[in-house]
Design a protein around this motif. Structure first.
Motif, mmCIF file in Angstrom:
data_model
loop_
_atom_site.group_PDB
_atom_site.id
_atom_site.type_symbol
_atom_site.label_atom_id
_atom_site.label_comp_id
_atom_site.label_asym_id
_atom_site.label_seq_id
_atom_site.Cartn_x
_atom_site.Cartn_y
_atom_site.Cartn_z
ATOM 1 N N GLU A 54 -18.825 21.174 9.124
ATOM 2 C CA GLU A 54 -18.235 20.078 8.352
ATOM 3 C C GLU A 54 -19.056 19.775 7.099
ATOM 4 O O GLU A 54 -18.524 19.639 5.996
ATOM 5 N N TYR A 87 -8.600 20.545 8.042
ATOM 6 C CA TYR A 87 -9.438 21.180 9.047
ATOM 7 C C TYR A 87 -9.200 20.500 10.388
ATOM 8 O O TYR A 87 -8.077 20.130 10.703
ATOM 9 N N ASP A 88 -10.253 20.303 11.167
ATOM 10 C CA ASP A 88 -10.122 19.619 12.459
ATOM 11 C C ASP A 88 -10.735 18.233 12.399
ATOM 12 O O ASP A 88 -11.100 17.665 13.415
ATOM 13 N N ASP A 89 -10.889 17.692 11.194
ATOM 14 C CA ASP A 89 -11.635 16.453 11.021
ATOM 15 C C ASP A 89 -10.757 15.255 10.700
ATOM 16 O O ASP A 89 -11.257 14.187 10.373
#
Length: 137
Positions: A54, A87-89
Motif C-alpha cells: 500500500e 486496489y483492495d484498500d
C-alpha cells in the motif's frame, strides 16, 4: 531529500517488523519535502512493495501526481487522481494521494514542474522500487 522506507534497521530479530514506516505518515513527510525543495531539488524514495505494498503504491501515485501537475490532459492532476484504482484498500490510497497533492498545489509554487522516474526490475513485482522526482520549475 532521501527516504529509505520499510523496517527500522538494527532492530532485534524478534521485533524488527514492529517498527515500520506507515502510508499516511510517509505521504505527509514526502509532501512536506516536496514543498521544501527548490528548483533543481531531488526527492528520492526507496520503497519495498514486498513489505508494504500500500505504501509503495501511494508513493508511486503521489510522485506521478507531481508530474501531472502540469499536464494538459482533461481534468488535470485531479483527473489523474480520479483514475487511481481502488486496489483492495477501499480507495484510501486515492484519498491520501489526493489530499497530499492538493496540499502541494495550494501551498507550493503555482508554476512548479516535476520530472518523475520509476526505477524497478522487470518481472519482479515485489522487489524494491526507487522513485525519483526532480523539481525543474
Amino acid at each position: 531529500v532521501c527516504y529509505n522506507l520499510g523496517y527500522l534497521p538494527g532492530g532485534t530479530t524478534d521485533n524488527y517488523k514492529e517498527t515500520q514506516t506507515q502510508t499516511q505518515t510517509t505521504l505527509n513527510s514526502i509532501t512536506d519535502a516536496s514543498l521544501l525543495l527548490r528548483v533543481g531539488g531531488l526527492l528520492s524514495v526507496m520503497t519495498y512493495p514486498g513489505s508494504n505494498l500500500e505504501e509503495s503504491r501511494a508513493v508511486e501515485h503521489f510522485a506521478e501526481g507531481l508530474a501531472m501537475l502540469t499536464t494538459r490532459d482533461v481534468g488535470g492532476w485531479r483527473g489523474y487522481v480520479d483514475g487511481i484504482p481502488e486496489y483492495d484498500d477501499g480507495g484510501s490510497i486515492r484519498e491520501i494521494v489526493s489530499r497530499a497533492l492538493a496540499r502541494v498545489v495550494s501551498e507550493g509554487s503555482k508554476k512548479q514542474t516535476w520530472r518523475v522516474f520509476l526505477h524497478k526490475p522487470l518481472g519482479r513485482p515485489l522487489s524494491p522500487v526507487l522513485v525519483t522526482a526532480m523539481r525543474i520549475k
